[in-house]
Write an enzyme that holds these catalytic residues in place. Structure first.
Site, PDB file in Angstrom:
ATOM      1  N   ASP A   1      22.384  -0.294  59.943  1.00 30.88           N
ATOM      2  CA  ASP A   1      23.709  -0.904  60.045  1.00 30.88           C
ATOM      3  C   ASP A   1      24.131  -1.392  58.655  1.00 30.88           C
ATOM      4  O   ASP A   1      23.307  -1.978  57.936  1.00 30.88           O
ATOM      5  CB  ASP A   1      23.587  -2.096  61.018  1.00 30.88           C
ATOM      6  CG  ASP A   1      24.926  -2.624  61.475  1.00 30.88           C
ATOM      7  OD1 ASP A   1      25.783  -2.913  60.613  1.00 30.88           O
ATOM      8  OD2 ASP A   1      25.111  -2.754  62.695  1.00 30.88           O
TER       9      ASP A   1
ATOM     10  N   LYS B   1      40.485  -2.919  59.335  1.00 32.74           N
ATOM     11  CA  LYS B   1      40.414  -2.180  58.058  1.00 32.74           C
ATOM     12  C   LYS B   1      41.154  -2.957  56.968  1.00 32.74           C
ATOM     13  O   LYS B   1      40.712  -3.028  55.824  1.00 32.74           O
ATOM     14  CB  LYS B   1      41.011  -0.774  58.197  1.00 32.74           C
ATOM     15  CG  LYS B   1      40.201   0.203  59.021  1.00 32.74           C
ATOM     16  CD  LYS B   1      38.824   0.523  58.457  1.00 32.74           C
ATOM     17  CE  LYS B   1      38.876   1.342  57.173  1.00 32.74           C
ATOM     18  NZ  LYS B   1      37.518   1.737  56.731  1.00 32.74           N
TER      19      LYS B   1
ATOM     20  N   THR C   1      42.474   3.401  55.193  1.00 32.42           N
ATOM     21  CA  THR C   1      43.466   4.182  55.936  1.00 32.42           C
ATOM     22  C   THR C   1      44.891   3.749  55.619  1.00 32.42           C
ATOM     23  O   THR C   1      45.117   2.600  55.222  1.00 32.42           O
ATOM     24  CB  THR C   1      43.200   3.993  57.454  1.00 32.42           C
ATOM     25  OG1 THR C   1      44.313   4.452  58.194  1.00 32.42           O
ATOM     26  CG2 THR C   1      42.995   2.517  57.807  1.00 32.42           C
ATOM     27  N   ASP C   2      45.834   4.655  55.859  1.00 32.44           N
ATOM     28  CA  ASP C   2      47.252   4.286  55.685  1.00 32.44           C
ATOM     29  C   ASP C   2      47.736   3.359  56.804  1.00 32.44           C
ATOM     30  O   ASP C   2      48.803   2.760  56.699  1.00 32.44           O
ATOM     31  CB  ASP C   2      48.144   5.544  55.620  1.00 32.44           C
ATOM     32  CG  ASP C   2      48.086   6.427  56.870  1.00 32.44           C
ATOM     33  OD1 ASP C   2      47.309   6.117  57.793  1.00 32.44           O
ATOM     34  OD2 ASP C   2      48.824   7.431  56.914  1.00 32.44           O
ATOM     35  N   GLU C   3      46.924   3.244  57.886  1.00 31.06           N
ATOM     36  CA  GLU C   3      47.379   2.455  59.041  1.00 31.06           C
ATOM     37  C   GLU C   3      47.503   0.971  58.710  1.00 31.06           C
ATOM     38  O   GLU C   3      48.169   0.231  59.435  1.00 31.06           O
ATOM     39  CB  GLU C   3      46.448   2.696  60.239  1.00 31.06           C
ATOM     40  CG  GLU C   3      46.388   4.172  60.587  1.00 31.06           C
ATOM     41  CD  GLU C   3      45.733   4.514  61.909  1.00 31.06           C
ATOM     42  OE1 GLU C   3      45.696   3.662  62.797  1.00 31.06           O
ATOM     43  OE2 GLU C   3      45.252   5.656  62.030  1.00 31.06           O
TER      44      GLU C   3
ATOM     45  N   TYR D   1      42.098  -1.941  65.177  1.00 31.85           N
ATOM     46  CA  TYR D   1      41.485  -1.068  64.168  1.00 31.85           C
ATOM     47  C   TYR D   1      42.097  -1.299  62.789  1.00 31.85           C
ATOM     48  O   TYR D   1      41.399  -1.602  61.821  1.00 31.85           O
ATOM     49  CB  TYR D   1      41.643   0.412  64.574  1.00 31.85           C
ATOM     50  CG  TYR D   1      41.401   1.379  63.429  1.00 31.85           C
ATOM     51  CD1 TYR D   1      40.146   1.474  62.835  1.00 31.85           C
ATOM     52  CD2 TYR D   1      42.432   2.180  62.922  1.00 31.85           C
ATOM     53  CE1 TYR D   1      39.919   2.344  61.760  1.00 31.85           C
ATOM     54  CE2 TYR D   1      42.211   3.051  61.859  1.00 31.85           C
ATOM     55  CZ  TYR D   1      40.956   3.127  61.278  1.00 31.85           C
ATOM     56  OH  TYR D   1      40.738   3.977  60.213  1.00 31.85           O
TER      57      TYR D   1
HETATM   58  P1  NAD Z   1      33.910   8.354  62.344  1.00 28.85           P
HETATM   59  O1  NAD Z   1      34.132   7.394  63.466  1.00 28.85           O
HETATM   60  O2  NAD Z   1      33.890   9.818  62.621  1.00 28.85           O
HETATM   61  O3  NAD Z   1      32.522   8.015  61.621  1.00 28.85           O
HETATM   62  C1  NAD Z   1      32.113   6.712  61.341  1.00 28.85           C
HETATM   63  C2  NAD Z   1      30.637   6.750  60.965  1.00 28.85           C
HETATM   64  O4  NAD Z   1      30.231   5.418  60.645  1.00 28.85           O
HETATM   65  C3  NAD Z   1      29.724   7.236  62.100  1.00 28.85           C
HETATM   66  O5  NAD Z   1      28.783   8.137  61.589  1.00 28.85           O
HETATM   67  C4  NAD Z   1      29.061   5.960  62.589  1.00 28.85           C
HETATM   68  O6  NAD Z   1      27.755   6.184  63.114  1.00 28.85           O
HETATM   69  C5  NAD Z   1      29.012   5.128  61.321  1.00 28.85           C
HETATM   70  N1  NAD Z   1      28.963   3.680  61.592  1.00 28.85           N
HETATM   71  C6  NAD Z   1      29.750   2.977  62.455  1.00 28.85           C
HETATM   72  N2  NAD Z   1      29.406   1.684  62.438  1.00 28.85           N
HETATM   73  C7  NAD Z   1      28.393   1.560  61.528  1.00 28.85           C
HETATM   74  C8  NAD Z   1      27.637   0.473  61.046  1.00 28.85           C
HETATM   75  N3  NAD Z   1      27.823  -0.772  61.513  1.00 28.85           N
HETATM   76  N4  NAD Z   1      26.697   0.693  60.098  1.00 28.85           N
HETATM   77  C9  NAD Z   1      26.481   1.955  59.636  1.00 28.85           C
HETATM   78  N5  NAD Z   1      27.165   3.023  60.065  1.00 28.85           N
HETATM   79  C10 NAD Z   1      28.111   2.835  60.998  1.00 28.85           C
HETATM   80  O7  NAD Z   1      35.013   7.980  61.264  1.00 28.85           O
HETATM   81  P2  NAD Z   1      35.766   8.925  60.212  1.00 28.85           P
HETATM   82  O8  NAD Z   1      36.965   9.490  60.856  1.00 28.85           O
HETATM   83  O9  NAD Z   1      34.776   9.813  59.560  1.00 28.85           O
HETATM   84  O10 NAD Z   1      36.266   7.823  59.181  1.00 28.85           O
HETATM   85  C11 NAD Z   1      35.469   7.447  58.046  1.00 28.85           C
HETATM   86  C12 NAD Z   1      36.209   6.394  57.260  1.00 28.85           C
HETATM   87  O11 NAD Z   1      37.463   6.904  56.837  1.00 28.85           O
HETATM   88  C13 NAD Z   1      36.524   5.132  58.070  1.00 28.85           C
HETATM   89  O12 NAD Z   1      36.333   4.020  57.239  1.00 28.85           O
HETATM   90  C14 NAD Z   1      37.981   5.297  58.454  1.00 28.85           C
HETATM   91  O13 NAD Z   1      38.606   4.031  58.593  1.00 28.85           O
HETATM   92  C15 NAD Z   1      38.510   6.047  57.257  1.00 28.85           C
HETATM   93  N6  NAD Z   1      39.679   6.916  57.508  1.00 28.85           N
HETATM   94  C16 NAD Z   1      39.661   7.818  58.538  1.00 28.85           C
HETATM   95  C17 NAD Z   1      40.756   8.659  58.724  1.00 28.85           C
HETATM   96  C18 NAD Z   1      40.768   9.700  59.807  1.00 28.85           C
HETATM   97  O14 NAD Z   1      41.802  10.383  59.986  1.00 28.85           O
HETATM   98  N7  NAD Z   1      39.682   9.929  60.522  1.00 28.85           N
HETATM   99  C19 NAD Z   1      41.853   8.561  57.860  1.00 28.85           C
HETATM  100  C20 NAD Z   1      41.841   7.625  56.822  1.00 28.85           C
HETATM  101  C21 NAD Z   1      40.730   6.818  56.658  1.00 28.85           C
HETATM  102  P1  TYD Z   2      44.546   9.797  66.765  1.00 29.53           P
HETATM  103  O1  TYD Z   2      43.973  11.150  66.523  1.00 29.53           O
HETATM  104  O2  TYD Z   2      43.862   8.877  67.731  1.00 29.53           O
HETATM  105  O3  TYD Z   2      44.741   9.110  65.333  1.00 29.53           O
HETATM  106  P2  TYD Z   2      45.538   7.742  64.926  1.00 29.53           P
HETATM  107  O4  TYD Z   2      45.812   6.948  66.138  1.00 29.53           O
HETATM  108  O5  TYD Z   2      44.531   7.096  64.028  1.00 29.53           O
HETATM  109  O6  TYD Z   2      46.783   8.200  64.213  1.00 29.53           O
HETATM  110  O7  TYD Z   2      46.045   9.983  67.292  1.00 29.53           O
HETATM  111  C1  TYD Z   2      46.995  10.719  66.536  1.00 29.53           C
HETATM  112  C2  TYD Z   2      48.311  10.631  67.267  1.00 29.53           C
HETATM  113  O8  TYD Z   2      48.199  11.322  68.520  1.00 29.53           O
HETATM  114  C3  TYD Z   2      48.701   9.190  67.623  1.00 29.53           C
HETATM  115  O9  TYD Z   2      50.116   9.057  67.494  1.00 29.53           O
HETATM  116  C4  TYD Z   2      48.295   9.055  69.082  1.00 29.53           C
HETATM  117  C5  TYD Z   2      48.462  10.451  69.633  1.00 29.53           C
HETATM  118  N1  TYD Z   2      47.536  10.850  70.743  1.00 29.53           N
HETATM  119  C6  TYD Z   2      48.059  11.420  71.906  1.00 29.53           C
HETATM  120  O10 TYD Z   2      49.281  11.591  72.059  1.00 29.53           O
HETATM  121  N2  TYD Z   2      47.176  11.786  72.882  1.00 29.53           N
HETATM  122  C7  TYD Z   2      45.832  11.594  72.777  1.00 29.53           C
HETATM  123  O11 TYD Z   2      45.085  11.932  73.730  1.00 29.53           O
HETATM  124  C8  TYD Z   2      45.309  11.033  71.561  1.00 29.53           C
HETATM  125  C9  TYD Z   2      43.830  10.824  71.381  1.00 29.53           C
HETATM  126  C10 TYD Z   2      46.210  10.682  70.560  1.00 29.53           C
END
Ligand code: NAD
Ligand code: TYD
Length: 358
Positions: free
Chosen positions: A60, A165, A135-137, A161
């Protein structure tokens, strides 16, 4: 210090793409620390499991003893923090884990990194980097006519979330200003690509379509996201690590805004060509379900700063990136089957069965 980096969360979607690329590009050793939550999967790293430049540690980010020991042993030149709870819908159902990992975990990690960094020789302190992946969120939601997010936009997170972040981004910023630590932060738009867990829109739609299930659209499907191919996110992070200015944040995006409905239609049309159904179109499986509470209407990234200052631009368009992604899912159905069994089924029950229309 060694030519070694520590990546946290390197068994998740973006982290595993990053670690695979780093090792396969021959950029040096990676110590990959991941707790292996439901989102972490060692199968994502199978291509490099025999490679001496990849060391996996299950832990962790909040476990200070493990972090201290790992930093002492490996003497990394950089730490990249990908680890997080990352799914908005899960943060609505159960925010506690998001506070624990994204805020408290990041704080504990930062404290151990601060102790490690303080003890480094002057030159090593200067060369060290902590890169926080965000993230941009955190910037909140845009209307259709608002300009895209710049690094100077105020933080206005709307989900547990994005709030968690945002808090971690603020901690990283504070450690730079207060302790002069060499921090970098990246804020990226929605990623898609290989190893994307099928709870998120794009892989969920591909998976459900192929399995004859509903394609759930929250609300009216007009919400807009800016989509970036995961390989481009990884190249941007490498560039920021290499040349980013200490203490700065960089927005990363694909200049590719699309409504959810457009994304789902694109996927259905591609699957209609590549895996035609016996009759009808995958579009027939689209179902409108109750909206996500507090659903952000639009995200859009202004990625001018990273392009102007660091010369980074995405290599993929949505058309090329989504072709690669659909091809990957069609070729890797076993991976999808493995991650959609067990715990995943419970999540689907919780998230979708309570929505009207589902
Ligand atoms: P993901 O949920 O696929 O992966 C997260 C990883 O972190 C997993 O392997 C999980 O086991 C590990 N993890 C969770 N809690 C943990 C802890 N306490 N200690 C150690 N490991 C832990 O997420 P992702 O989509 O790969 O996102 C990675 C990063 O990028 C995140 O910080 C997310 O906020 C950021 N991000 C994601 C997106 C997206 O579109 N997915 C976009 C912008 C930024
Ligand atoms: P998601 O992939 O969960 O990413 P984020 O919420 O981080 O942007 O969702 C992308 C967009 O799709 C978001 O506007 C929510 C929508 N969405 C659906 O309409 N149906 C679904 O089943 C899911 C998972 C997301």
């Amino acid at each position: 210090m060694n030519n070694c980096i520590v990546v946290t969360g390197g068994a998740g979607f973006i982290g595993s793409n990053f670690v695979n690329a780093w090792v396969q590009l021959g950029l040096g050793k990676v110590v990959n620390l991941d707790k292996l939550t439901y989102a972490g999967n060692l199968e994502n790293l199978s291509a490099i499991q025999e490679n001496d430049n990849h060391v996996f540690v299950q832990a962790d980010i909040g476990d200070r003893e493990v972090i201290a020991e790992l930093l002492k042993t490996h003497q990394p030149k950089a730490i990249l923090n990908f680890a997080a709870e990352s799914h908005v819908d899960r943060s609505i159902h159960a925010p506690g884990e998001f506070i624990q990992t994204n805020i408290v975990g990041t704080f504990n990690l930062l404290e151990e990194v601060r102790a490690y960094w303080n003890a480094l020789a002057d030159d090593d302190q200067k060369n060290f980097r902590f890169l926080h992946v965000s993230t941009d969120e955190v910037y909140g939601s845009l209307t259709a006519s608002d300009p895209a997010f710049k690094e100077t936009n105020p933080y206005e997170p709307n989900s547990p979330y994005s709030a968690s972040k945002a808090a971690s981004d603020h901690l990283v910023r504070a450690y730079h200003h207060t302790y002069a630590m060499p921090m970098l932060t990246t804020n990226c738009s929605n990623n898609y690509g290989p190893y994307h867990f099928p709870e998120k829109l794009i892989p969920l739609v591909i998976h459900n379509a192929l399995n004859g299930k509903d394609l759930p659209i929250y609300g009216d499907g007009s919400n807009v996201r800016d989509w970036l191919y995961v390989g481009d996110h990884c190249s941007a992070i490498r560039r920021v690590l290499e040349a980013g200015k200490i203490g700065e944040t960089y927005n990363i995006g694909g200049w590719n805004e699309m409504s959810n409905l457009e994304v789902v239609h694109t996927l259905c049309d591609m699957l209609d060509k590549q895996r035609p159904k016996e009759s009808g179109s995958y579009r027939d499986q689209i179902t409108y379900v109750t909206d996500r509470p507090g659903h952000d209407q639009r995200y859009a990234i202004d990625a001018t700063k990273i392009e102007r200052e660091l010369g980074w631009k995405p290599a993929e368009t949505f058309e090329t990136g989504i072709q690669k992604t659909v091809a990957w899912y069609l070729d890797n159905q076993q991976w999808v089957d493995n991650v959609t069994s067990g715990e995943y089924q419970k999540w689907v029950g919780k998230n979708y069965q309570t929505r009207e229309g589902a």
